[in-house]
Design an enzyme around this catalytic site. Structure first.
Site, PDB file in Angstrom:
ATOM      1  N   PRO A  23      -2.819 -16.076  -4.437  1.00  0.00           N
ATOM      2  CA  PRO A  23      -2.213 -14.688  -4.595  1.00  0.00           C
ATOM      3  C   PRO A  23      -3.127 -13.764  -4.134  1.00  0.00           C
ATOM      4  O   PRO A  23      -4.248 -13.744  -4.371  1.00  0.00           O
ATOM      5  CB  PRO A  23      -1.723 -14.575  -5.781  1.00  0.00           C
ATOM      6  CG  PRO A  23      -2.721 -15.427  -6.559  1.00  0.00           C
ATOM      7  CD  PRO A  23      -2.765 -16.750  -5.734  1.00  0.00           C
ATOM      8  N   CYS A  25      -3.135  -9.623  -3.644  1.00  0.00           N
ATOM      9  CA  CYS A  25      -2.444  -7.975  -3.983  1.00  0.00           C
ATOM     10  C   CYS A  25      -2.544  -7.287  -2.568  1.00  0.00           C
ATOM     11  O   CYS A  25      -3.497  -7.167  -1.684  1.00  0.00           O
ATOM     12  CB  CYS A  25      -3.292  -7.219  -4.905  1.00  0.00           C
ATOM     13  SG  CYS A  25      -2.644  -7.649  -6.559  1.00  0.00           S
ATOM     14  N   ALA A  57       0.315 -11.013  -7.127  1.00  0.00           N
ATOM     15  CA  ALA A  57       0.482 -10.646  -8.581  1.00  0.00           C
ATOM     16  C   ALA A  57       1.628  -9.664  -8.372  1.00  0.00           C
ATOM     17  O   ALA A  57       1.330  -8.494  -7.874  1.00  0.00           O
ATOM     18  CB  ALA A  57      -0.654  -9.929  -9.184  1.00  0.00           C
ATOM     19  N   GLN A 100       3.223 -15.353  -8.136  1.00  0.00           N
ATOM     20  CA  GLN A 100       2.583 -14.960  -9.338  1.00  0.00           C
ATOM     21  C   GLN A 100       3.171 -13.848 -10.301  1.00  0.00           C
ATOM     22  O   GLN A 100       3.036 -12.793  -9.578  1.00  0.00           O
ATOM     23  CB  GLN A 100       0.819 -14.699  -8.958  1.00  0.00           C
ATOM     24  CG  GLN A 100       0.045 -14.808 -10.085  1.00  0.00           C
ATOM     25  CD  GLN A 100      -1.198 -14.217  -9.645  1.00  0.00           C
ATOM     26  OE1 GLN A 100      -1.355 -13.207  -9.117  1.00  0.00           O
ATOM     27  NE2 GLN A 100      -2.049 -14.945 -10.237  1.00  0.00           N
ATOM     28  N   TYR A 183      -6.758  -9.948 -16.658  1.00  0.00           N
ATOM     29  CA  TYR A 183      -5.634  -9.179 -16.946  1.00  0.00           C
ATOM     30  C   TYR A 183      -4.940  -9.339 -18.313  1.00  0.00           C
ATOM     31  O   TYR A 183      -5.622 -10.208 -19.195  1.00  0.00           O
ATOM     32  CB  TYR A 183      -4.492  -9.322 -15.653  1.00  0.00           C
ATOM     33  CG  TYR A 183      -5.368  -8.805 -14.381  1.00  0.00           C
ATOM     34  CD1 TYR A 183      -5.605  -7.622 -14.218  1.00  0.00           C
ATOM     35  CD2 TYR A 183      -5.655  -9.794 -13.374  1.00  0.00           C
ATOM     36  CE1 TYR A 183      -6.019  -6.872 -13.114  1.00  0.00           C
ATOM     37  CE2 TYR A 183      -6.343  -9.082 -12.245  1.00  0.00           C
ATOM     38  CZ  TYR A 183      -6.459  -7.609 -12.229  1.00  0.00           C
ATOM     39  OH  TYR A 183      -6.830  -7.106 -11.138  1.00  0.00           O
ATOM     40  N   ARG A 231      -2.634 -19.842 -13.913  1.00  0.00           N
ATOM     41  CA  ARG A 231      -4.014 -19.559 -13.303  1.00  0.00           C
ATOM     42  C   ARG A 231      -4.767 -18.862 -14.497  1.00  0.00           C
ATOM     43  O   ARG A 231      -4.399 -17.971 -15.224  1.00  0.00           O
ATOM     44  CB  ARG A 231      -3.682 -18.352 -12.150  1.00  0.00           C
ATOM     45  CG  ARG A 231      -5.043 -18.321 -11.447  1.00  0.00           C
ATOM     46  CD  ARG A 231      -4.986 -17.365 -10.264  1.00  0.00           C
ATOM     47  NE  ARG A 231      -5.904 -18.215  -9.128  1.00  0.00           N
ATOM     48  CZ  ARG A 231      -6.188 -17.363  -8.160  1.00  0.00           C
ATOM     49  NH1 ARG A 231      -6.127 -16.061  -8.011  1.00  0.00           N
ATOM     50  NH2 ARG A 231      -6.952 -17.877  -7.271  1.00  0.00           N
ATOM     51  N   LEU A 302     -14.502 -19.491  -2.351  1.00  0.00           N
ATOM     52  CA  LEU A 302     -15.430 -19.658  -1.479  1.00  0.00           C
ATOM     53  C   LEU A 302     -15.483 -20.974  -0.863  1.00  0.00           C
ATOM     54  O   LEU A 302     -16.354 -21.537  -0.609  1.00  0.00           O
ATOM     55  CB  LEU A 302     -16.859 -19.268  -1.858  1.00  0.00           C
ATOM     56  CG  LEU A 302     -17.026 -17.937  -1.709  1.00  0.00           C
ATOM     57  CD1 LEU A 302     -18.468 -17.481  -1.995  1.00  0.00           C
ATOM     58  CD2 LEU A 302     -16.641 -16.951  -0.481  1.00  0.00           C
ATOM     59  N   ARG A 325      -9.653 -15.114   1.003  1.00  0.00           N
ATOM     60  CA  ARG A 325     -10.161 -14.492   1.967  1.00  0.00           C
ATOM     61  C   ARG A 325     -10.390 -15.411   3.033  1.00  0.00           C
ATOM     62  O   ARG A 325     -10.260 -14.807   4.188  1.00  0.00           O
ATOM     63  CB  ARG A 325     -11.798 -14.049   1.354  1.00  0.00           C
ATOM     64  CG  ARG A 325     -11.853 -13.007   0.295  1.00  0.00           C
ATOM     65  CD  ARG A 325     -13.127 -12.696  -0.246  1.00  0.00           C
ATOM     66  NE  ARG A 325     -13.357 -14.009  -1.207  1.00  0.00           N
ATOM     67  CZ  ARG A 325     -14.153 -13.967  -1.796  1.00  0.00           C
ATOM     68  NH1 ARG A 325     -15.021 -13.109  -1.907  1.00  0.00           N
ATOM     69  NH2 ARG A 325     -14.457 -15.156  -2.486  1.00  0.00           N
TER      70      ARG A 325
HETATM   71  C1  LIG Z   1      -7.327  -9.046  -0.924  1.00  0.00           C
HETATM   72  C2  LIG Z   1      -7.353  -9.908  -2.316  1.00  0.00           C
HETATM   73  C3  LIG Z   1      -6.065  -9.934  -3.176  1.00  0.00           C
HETATM   74  C4  LIG Z   1      -6.357 -10.640  -4.280  1.00  0.00           C
HETATM   75  N1  LIG Z   1      -5.201 -10.468  -5.211  1.00  0.00           N
HETATM   76  C5  LIG Z   1      -5.060 -11.485  -6.224  1.00  0.00           C
HETATM   77  C6  LIG Z   1      -3.802 -11.621  -6.967  1.00  0.00           C
HETATM   78  O1  LIG Z   1      -3.032 -10.759  -6.800  1.00  0.00           O
HETATM   79  N2  LIG Z   1      -3.819 -12.358  -7.889  1.00  0.00           N
HETATM   80  C7  LIG Z   1      -4.969 -13.171  -8.287  1.00  0.00           C
HETATM   81  O2  LIG Z   1      -5.005 -14.189  -9.147  1.00  0.00           O
HETATM   82  N3  LIG Z   1      -6.029 -13.159  -7.558  1.00  0.00           N
HETATM   83  C8  LIG Z   1      -6.243 -12.505  -6.538  1.00  0.00           C
HETATM   84  N4  LIG Z   1      -7.187 -12.089  -5.564  1.00  0.00           N
HETATM   85  C9  LIG Z   1      -8.162 -13.361  -5.713  1.00  0.00           C
HETATM   86  C10 LIG Z   1      -7.979 -14.519  -4.993  1.00  0.00           C
HETATM   87  O3  LIG Z   1      -6.774 -15.198  -5.321  1.00  0.00           O
HETATM   88  C11 LIG Z   1      -8.985 -15.772  -4.682  1.00  0.00           C
HETATM   89  O4  LIG Z   1      -8.955 -16.210  -6.141  1.00  0.00           O
HETATM   90  C12 LIG Z   1     -10.422 -15.233  -4.561  1.00  0.00           C
HETATM   91  O5  LIG Z   1     -10.467 -14.244  -3.599  1.00  0.00           O
HETATM   92  C13 LIG Z   1     -11.414 -16.192  -4.525  1.00  0.00           C
HETATM   93  O6  LIG Z   1     -10.782 -17.038  -3.405  1.00  0.00           O
HETATM   94  P1  LIG Z   1     -11.700 -17.008  -1.780  1.00  0.00           P
HETATM   95  O7  LIG Z   1     -12.936 -17.182  -1.885  1.00  0.00           O
HETATM   96  O8  LIG Z   1     -10.757 -18.006  -1.104  1.00  0.00           O
HETATM   97  O9  LIG Z   1     -11.198 -15.420  -1.323  1.00  0.00           O
HETATM   98  C14 LIG Z   1      -7.254 -11.306  -4.424  1.00  0.00           C
HETATM   99  C15 LIG Z   1      -8.297 -11.801  -3.592  1.00  0.00           C
HETATM  100  C16 LIG Z   1      -8.365 -10.808  -2.514  1.00  0.00           C
HETATM  101  C17 LIG Z   1      -9.498 -11.026  -1.397  1.00  0.00           C
END
Ligand SMILES: Cc1cc2nc3c(=O)[nH]c(=O)nc-3n(C[C@H](O)[C@H](O)[C@H](O)COP(=O)(O)O)c2cc1C
Length: 366
Positions: A23, A25, A57, A100, A183, A231, A302, A325
């Site tokens: 997810p 945002c 979210a 989510q 949260y 989660r 990551l 990301r």
């Molecule tokens: C732009 C953005 C928005 C995010 N929004 C949420 C969200 O709505 N809910 C959530 O649980 N995590 C959110 N995250 C965290 C990601 O879901 C993820 O757990 C975190 O970025 C690590 O994974 P990655 O290294 O692939 O980015 C967000 C991350 C980013 C970069």
């Protein structure tokens, strides 16, 4: 065959591969209503070839939004706005879509990240009074949340159930309950943010009570054959906070209640967190949970390389990998993973001609 591309079944939902879009945002809703941005953003990700796409979210009440730009699902208007976006996306993609469901608690009422992301105090434009387990602010200089009373807990629990019913009506394929990243539900779990003296605070059993009640309410309100996942942050990365042992206890309690999968992230609860960020930094937490439960476990954080993702599932660290990301930067990431691992992804027929000559069998038509 690459383990990452073995199908996985949760309830009546079968994922064609183990790549989950986490997810994210977008801060681009209006009064909780999804906009055209969401059709563009989710539509783009729905063409990525991943196994499932998770909607950001989504707040179950207006004061549960992180910012005033967050998506909500608390009334007919927010439901209709999401329905319009889903109809657009589904017309062109059959990728399963999860949502989510969330409440930000004391981390609500903020500016959008690109406007600095600071808390907006009640009485100011786009700000409101926040709520939490206890009246402890996230940052010392912030407006303190109001500690929820029993009626407030019932209201939020019912709001989660109501949003789950709306999710079912929207035909969503799965629900993920957001109990991570500091949260509201995480605020109940962690002893750093929960100082209650009633049956919702103190012992681990008591701190888990409200999140478990929310799980039960959502599970009962969503069709039994459709998955409900949770989660959670595997640790606060702060001495004396929520940790992996408590996460395992929580995961076992959820497993006993019928959770479909556990998604293991970390952090977000306390400004003093010291996160050892690097490739796979949260994978050992997922592995610990996987060793303790028999439901599927998702690792995240990551994960950027095809061989890295494959190794996580092939070695049994986790059953699925989630990317955020990684897939924002490269929305065709699952295609590139399939190419690197000699596997196939489903592609929209409009894009079939993009297949590079060196990957003869990369695509199956959608
Ligand atoms: C732009 C953005 C928005 C995010 N929004 C949420 C969200 O709505 N809910 C959530 O649980 N995590 C959110 N995250 C965290 C990601 O879901 C993820 O757990 C975190 O970025 C690590 O994974 P990655 O290294 O692939 O980015 C967000 C991350 C980013 C970069």
């Amino acid at each position: 065959m690459a383990k990452l591309f073995e199908p996985l079944t949760l309830g009546d939902l079968t994922l064609s591969n183990r790549i989950v879009i986490a997810p994210m945002c977008q801060y681009s809703a209006e009064d909780g209503r999804m906009t055209d941005w969401h059709a563009i953003h989710l539509g783009n990700l729905a063409l990525s070839g991943a196994g499932v796409l998770t909607i950001e979210a989504t707040a179950v009440t207006p004061e549960g939004r992180i910012s005033y730009g967050d998506v909500g699902l608390w009334d007919d208007e927010t439901e209709q706005a999401m329905d319009r976006v889903l109809q657009t996306v589904r017309r062109w993609s059959d990728m399963p879509i999860a949502i989510q469901l969330a409440h930000a608690g004391r981390k609500a009422s903020t500016a959008k990240p690109w406007d600095g992301g600071a808390q907006i105090a009640p009485g100011h434009a786009n700000g409101w009074q926040t709520v939490s387990a206890s009246d402890i602010p996230f940052q010392d200089d912030e407006n303190a949340p109001e500690a929820l009373d029993v009626a407030g807990l019932a209201r939020i629990r019912d709001a989660f159930a109501d949003a789950a019913r709306r999710s079912a009506r929207l035909g969503l394929d799965a629900i993920q309950i957001h109990a991570a990243h500091g949260y509201l539900l995480h605020q109940f779990l962690s002893p750093l943010s929960n100082r209650r003296t009633d049956e919702y605070g103190g012992s681990l059993q008591n701190r888990m009570r409200f999140p478990l009640e929310v799980f039960d309410a959502v599970r009962a309100a969503f069709p039994a054959e459709k998955p409900v996942t949770v989660r959670v942050s595997g640790t606060d990365w702060v001495e004396g906070g929520w940790d992996i042992e408590q996460t395992i206890a929580f995961s076992k309690a959820l497993e006993a209640r019928g959770v479909s999968a556990m998604h293991i992230s970390s952090g977000g609860l306390h400004p003093a967190q010291a996160i050892p960020v690097g490739p796979n930094y949260q994978v050992p937490l997922a592995r610990r949970v996987k060793e303790a439960v028999s439901v599927p476990v998702v690792a995240v954080g990551l994960i950027t390389e095809p061989e890295q993702a494959e190794a996580i599932v092939a070695t049994g660290d986790a059953d699925m990998v989630a990317v955020a990301r990684t897939v924002l930067y490269d929305p065709r990431w699952p295609w590139h993973v399939a190419a690197a691992l000699g596997e196939q992804v489903k592609v929209a027929p409009q894009y079939l001609r993009s297949q590079p000559h060196r990957y003869k069998d990369l695509f199956t038509a959608g």
